[in-house]
Design a protein around this motif. Structure first.
Motif, PDB file in Angstrom:
ATOM      1  N   GLY A  71     -22.429 -53.751 169.011  1.00  0.00           N
ATOM      2  CA  GLY A  71     -21.044 -53.395 168.748  1.00  0.00           C
ATOM      3  C   GLY A  71     -20.483 -53.946 167.456  1.00  0.00           C
ATOM      4  N   GLN A  72     -21.316 -54.579 166.642  1.00  0.00           N
ATOM      5  CA  GLN A  72     -20.848 -55.199 165.402  1.00  0.00           C
ATOM      6  C   GLN A  72     -20.509 -54.143 164.348  1.00  0.00           C
ATOM      7  OE1 GLN A  72     -20.459 -58.637 164.713  1.00  0.00           O
ATOM      8  NE2 GLN A  72     -19.368 -57.730 162.979  1.00  0.00           N
ATOM      9  N   CYS A  73     -19.366 -54.299 163.694  1.00  0.00           N
ATOM     10  CA  CYS A  73     -19.018 -53.400 162.593  1.00  0.00           C
ATOM     11  C   CYS A  73     -19.970 -53.652 161.435  1.00  0.00           C
ATOM     12  CB  CYS A  73     -17.575 -53.640 162.145  1.00  0.00           C
ATOM     13  SG  CYS A  73     -17.028 -52.515 160.826  1.00  0.00           S
ATOM     14  N   VAL A  74     -20.579 -52.597 160.929  1.00  0.00           N
ATOM     15  CA  VAL A  74     -21.558 -52.738 159.847  1.00  0.00           C
ATOM     16  C   VAL A  74     -21.163 -51.971 158.597  1.00  0.00           C
ATOM     17  CG1 VAL A  74     -23.487 -53.198 161.407  1.00  0.00           C
ATOM     18  CG2 VAL A  74     -22.931 -50.836 160.806  1.00  0.00           C
ATOM     19  N   ARG A  75     -20.124 -51.125 158.696  1.00  0.00           N
ATOM     20  CA  ARG A  75     -19.739 -50.368 157.503  1.00  0.00           C
ATOM     21  C   ARG A  75     -18.291 -49.939 157.585  1.00  0.00           C
ATOM     22  NH1 ARG A  75     -19.711 -44.956 155.450  1.00  0.00           N
ATOM     23  NH2 ARG A  75     -20.207 -44.936 153.221  1.00  0.00           N
ATOM     24  N   ILE A  76     -17.562 -50.168 156.472  1.00  0.00           N
ATOM     25  CA  ILE A  76     -16.198 -49.688 156.303  1.00  0.00           C
ATOM     26  C   ILE A  76     -16.206 -48.790 155.071  1.00  0.00           C
ATOM     27  CG2 ILE A  76     -13.799 -50.333 155.884  1.00  0.00           C
ATOM     28  CD1 ILE A  76     -14.376 -53.002 157.248  1.00  0.00           C
ATOM     29  N   PRO A  77     -16.154 -47.472 155.253  1.00  0.00           N
ATOM     30  CA  PRO A  77     -16.321 -46.558 154.119  1.00  0.00           C
ATOM     31  C   PRO A  77     -15.369 -46.798 152.948  1.00  0.00           C
ATOM     32  CG  PRO A  77     -16.462 -45.357 156.174  1.00  0.00           C
ATOM     33  CD  PRO A  77     -16.037 -46.746 156.529  1.00  0.00           C
ATOM     34  N   ALA A  78     -14.133 -47.229 153.227  1.00  0.00           N
ATOM     35  CA  ALA A  78     -13.185 -47.472 152.135  1.00  0.00           C
ATOM     36  C   ALA A  78     -13.571 -48.680 151.292  1.00  0.00           C
ATOM     37  CB  ALA A  78     -11.781 -47.657 152.699  1.00  0.00           C
ATOM     38  N   HIS A  79     -14.442 -49.533 151.835  1.00  0.00           N
ATOM     39  CA  HIS A  79     -14.892 -50.732 151.117  1.00  0.00           C
ATOM     40  C   HIS A  79     -16.405 -50.860 151.274  1.00  0.00           C
ATOM     41  CE1 HIS A  79     -10.683 -51.951 150.727  1.00  0.00           C
ATOM     42  NE2 HIS A  79     -10.552 -51.640 152.002  1.00  0.00           N
ATOM     43  N   PRO A  80     -17.164 -49.960 150.649  1.00  0.00           N
ATOM     44  CA  PRO A  80     -18.609 -49.893 150.874  1.00  0.00           C
ATOM     45  C   PRO A  80     -19.363 -51.153 150.463  1.00  0.00           C
ATOM     46  CG  PRO A  80     -17.957 -48.505 149.027  1.00  0.00           C
ATOM     47  CD  PRO A  80     -16.696 -48.926 149.706  1.00  0.00           C
ATOM     48  N   GLU A  81     -18.803 -51.963 149.573  1.00  0.00           N
ATOM     49  CA  GLU A  81     -19.490 -53.172 149.137  1.00  0.00           C
ATOM     50  C   GLU A  81     -19.203 -54.366 150.045  1.00  0.00           C
ATOM     51  OE1 GLU A  81     -21.635 -52.824 146.735  1.00  0.00           O
ATOM     52  OE2 GLU A  81     -21.006 -50.738 146.544  1.00  0.00           O
ATOM     53  N   LEU A  82     -18.250 -54.217 150.950  1.00  0.00           N
ATOM     54  CA  LEU A  82     -17.829 -55.314 151.811  1.00  0.00           C
ATOM     55  C   LEU A  82     -18.763 -55.473 153.009  1.00  0.00           C
ATOM     56  CD1 LEU A  82     -15.609 -57.422 152.696  1.00  0.00           C
ATOM     57  CD2 LEU A  82     -14.559 -55.527 153.961  1.00  0.00           C
ATOM     58  N   THR A  83     -19.128 -56.715 153.287  1.00  0.00           N
ATOM     59  CA  THR A  83     -19.819 -57.011 154.539  1.00  0.00           C
ATOM     60  C   THR A  83     -18.749 -57.297 155.587  1.00  0.00           C
ATOM     61  OG1 THR A  83     -21.742 -57.965 153.424  1.00  0.00           O
ATOM     62  CG2 THR A  83     -21.399 -58.563 155.736  1.00  0.00           C
ATOM     63  N   PRO A  84     -18.600 -56.428 156.586  1.00  0.00           N
ATOM     64  CA  PRO A  84     -17.508 -56.600 157.562  1.00  0.00           C
ATOM     65  C   PRO A  84     -17.579 -57.956 158.259  1.00  0.00           C
ATOM     66  CG  PRO A  84     -18.497 -54.432 157.781  1.00  0.00           C
ATOM     67  CD  PRO A  84     -19.382 -55.215 156.866  1.00  0.00           C
ATOM     68  N   PRO A  85     -16.433 -58.585 158.503  1.00  0.00           N
ATOM     69  CA  PRO A  85     -16.411 -59.859 159.228  1.00  0.00           C
ATOM     70  C   PRO A  85     -17.013 -59.720 160.622  1.00  0.00           C
ATOM     71  CG  PRO A  85     -14.286 -59.404 158.207  1.00  0.00           C
ATOM     72  CD  PRO A  85     -15.095 -58.152 158.083  1.00  0.00           C
ATOM     73  N   GLU A  86     -17.642 -60.780 161.117  1.00  0.00           N
ATOM     74  CA  GLU A  86     -18.261 -60.755 162.436  1.00  0.00           C
ATOM     75  C   GLU A  86     -17.236 -60.552 163.544  1.00  0.00           C
ATOM     76  OE1 GLU A  86     -20.738 -64.069 163.182  1.00  0.00           O
ATOM     77  OE2 GLU A  86     -22.094 -63.674 161.495  1.00  0.00           O
ATOM     78  N   ALA A  87     -15.968 -60.863 163.251  1.00  0.00           N
ATOM     79  CA  ALA A  87     -14.922 -60.720 164.266  1.00  0.00           C
ATOM     80  C   ALA A  87     -14.623 -59.263 164.592  1.00  0.00           C
ATOM     81  CB  ALA A  87     -13.651 -61.420 163.811  1.00  0.00           C
ATOM     82  N   ILE A  88     -15.015 -58.342 163.703  1.00  0.00           N
ATOM     83  CA  ILE A  88     -14.775 -56.924 163.954  1.00  0.00           C
ATOM     84  C   ILE A  88     -15.923 -56.400 164.810  1.00  0.00           C
ATOM     85  CG2 ILE A  88     -14.318 -54.663 162.962  1.00  0.00           C
ATOM     86  CD1 ILE A  88     -13.454 -56.015 160.401  1.00  0.00           C
ATOM     87  N   LYS A  89     -15.677 -56.325 166.094  1.00  0.00           N
ATOM     88  CA  LYS A  89     -16.747 -56.007 167.035  1.00  0.00           C
ATOM     89  C   LYS A  89     -16.189 -55.271 168.234  1.00  0.00           C
ATOM     90  CE  LYS A  89     -20.648 -58.404 169.231  1.00  0.00           C
ATOM     91  NZ  LYS A  89     -21.278 -59.730 169.459  1.00  0.00           N
ATOM     92  N   VAL A  90     -16.924 -54.279 168.715  1.00  0.00           N
ATOM     93  CA  VAL A  90     -16.536 -53.516 169.904  1.00  0.00           C
ATOM     94  C   VAL A  90     -17.101 -54.204 171.145  1.00  0.00           C
ATOM     95  CG1 VAL A  90     -16.645 -51.276 171.040  1.00  0.00           C
ATOM     96  CG2 VAL A  90     -16.615 -51.387 168.544  1.00  0.00           C
ATOM     97  N   PRO A  91     -16.287 -54.403 172.186  1.00  0.00           N
ATOM     98  CA  PRO A  91     -16.829 -54.958 173.440  1.00  0.00           C
ATOM     99  C   PRO A  91     -17.951 -54.068 173.997  1.00  0.00           C
ATOM    100  CG  PRO A  91     -14.442 -55.086 173.449  1.00  0.00           C
ATOM    101  CD  PRO A  91     -14.819 -54.269 172.249  1.00  0.00           C
ATOM    102  N   VAL A  92     -19.036 -54.695 174.382  1.00  0.00           N
ATOM    103  CA  VAL A  92     -20.237 -53.995 174.832  1.00  0.00           C
ATOM    104  C   VAL A  92     -20.481 -54.280 176.315  1.00  0.00           C
ATOM    105  CG1 VAL A  92     -22.744 -53.884 174.566  1.00  0.00           C
ATOM    106  CG2 VAL A  92     -21.279 -53.998 172.541  1.00  0.00           C
ATOM    107  N   PHE A  93     -20.913 -53.251 177.039  1.00  0.00           N
ATOM    108  CA  PHE A  93     -21.236 -53.369 178.454  1.00  0.00           C
ATOM    109  C   PHE A  93     -22.724 -53.104 178.660  1.00  0.00           C
ATOM    110  CE2 PHE A  93     -16.804 -52.456 178.082  1.00  0.00           C
ATOM    111  CZ  PHE A  93     -16.199 -53.206 179.075  1.00  0.00           C
ATOM    112  N   ALA A  94     -23.254 -53.630 179.743  1.00  0.00           N
ATOM    113  CA  ALA A  94     -24.651 -53.370 180.070  1.00  0.00           C
ATOM    114  C   ALA A  94     -24.832 -51.898 180.387  1.00  0.00           C
ATOM    115  CB  ALA A  94     -25.083 -54.233 181.255  1.00  0.00           C
ATOM    116  N   ALA A  95     -25.925 -51.324 179.932  1.00  0.00           N
ATOM    117  CA  ALA A  95     -26.226 -49.914 180.197  1.00  0.00           C
ATOM    118  C   ALA A  95     -27.730 -49.753 180.375  1.00  0.00           C
ATOM    119  CB  ALA A  95     -25.731 -49.030 179.062  1.00  0.00           C
TER     120      ALA A  95
END
Length: 212
Positions: free
Chosen positions: A76-100
């Motif tokens: 769920g980690q954010c890996v790309r922000i198109p408006a800022h392609p050179e930016l490494t997204p902060p680790e805090a930007i993350k989607v809650p993940v459930f077991a599947a």
């Protein structure tokens, strides 16, 4: 049935490189499959602006929001922000993940770490899911059984019925049919499932009228 697993969708309804909405209790899910076939269940909200990720698009092993294209990868980690392609997204930007996990053609989800693998039903495979406007108890009674897993006969054949309670006195019925069943059998089973839906909804409506 392992109590911490909930049937949320059929594998056949989540093809590779696609996403669909799902539910786990009161939680809205985005259930998606990567291009390589990996199944995942995430919270259905993009951390950026709250857009539903189930409306997003899958590229490779990444699910991206349809609004601003923010991409989320492993865990769920954010890996790309198109408006800022050179930016490494902060680790805090993350989607809650459930077991599947998948078993017998069913996508199972869980909150937390499940105690074991989801249940298998040898000789059966996922056939069809229906959303039914009736509580799970009413649906089970209309089927002629009790509980959230019922093995019995519906229409022309034996089936496994997985009943998923949903918010608002609504249920999902995930039907498993015998492996290798022919088109005529499956057509008749589909008609029987629609009849079961009508019966359960009529019984639920009657119960509401009696308690009004």
């Amino acid at each position: 049935m392992t109590t911490d697993w909930t049937p949320a969708a059929l594998s056949r309804d989540i093809p590779a490189a696609s996403a669909a909405p799902g539910q786990l209790g009161e939680t809205d899910l985005a259930i998606w499959r990567s291009a390589s076939g990996r199944i995942a269940a995430w919270s259905d909200r993009c951390p950026h602006r709250g857009m539903r990720l189930s409306h997003g698009f899958v590229r490779g092993e990444r699910l991206s929001c349809i609004y601003h294209g923010w991409g989320y990868g492993e865990g769920g980690q954010c890996v790309r922000i198109p408006a800022h392609p050179e930016l490494t997204p902060p680790e805090a930007i993350k989607v809650p993940v459930f077991a599947a996990a998948e078993a017998s053609g069913v996508v199972w989800v869980a909150d937390g770490t499940p105690a074991g693998a989801p249940p298998e039903f040898p000789g059966f495979e996922g056939f069809r899911s229906l959303r039914i406007h009736a509580p799970a108890t009413v649906l089970a009674r209309a089927f002629g059984g009790a509980g959230h897993v019922i093995e019995g006969t519906l229409g022309p054949c034996a089936v496994v019925a997985l009943i998923q309670p949903l918010p608002g006195n609504v249920s999902a019925l995930h039907l498993l049919a015998p492996e290798g069943a022919g088109p005529a059998t499956l057509d008749a089973l589909s008609l029987a499932a629609e009849a079961l839906r009508r019966t359960a909804e009529a019984q639920a409506e009657q119960a509401e009228e009696e308690t009004a």
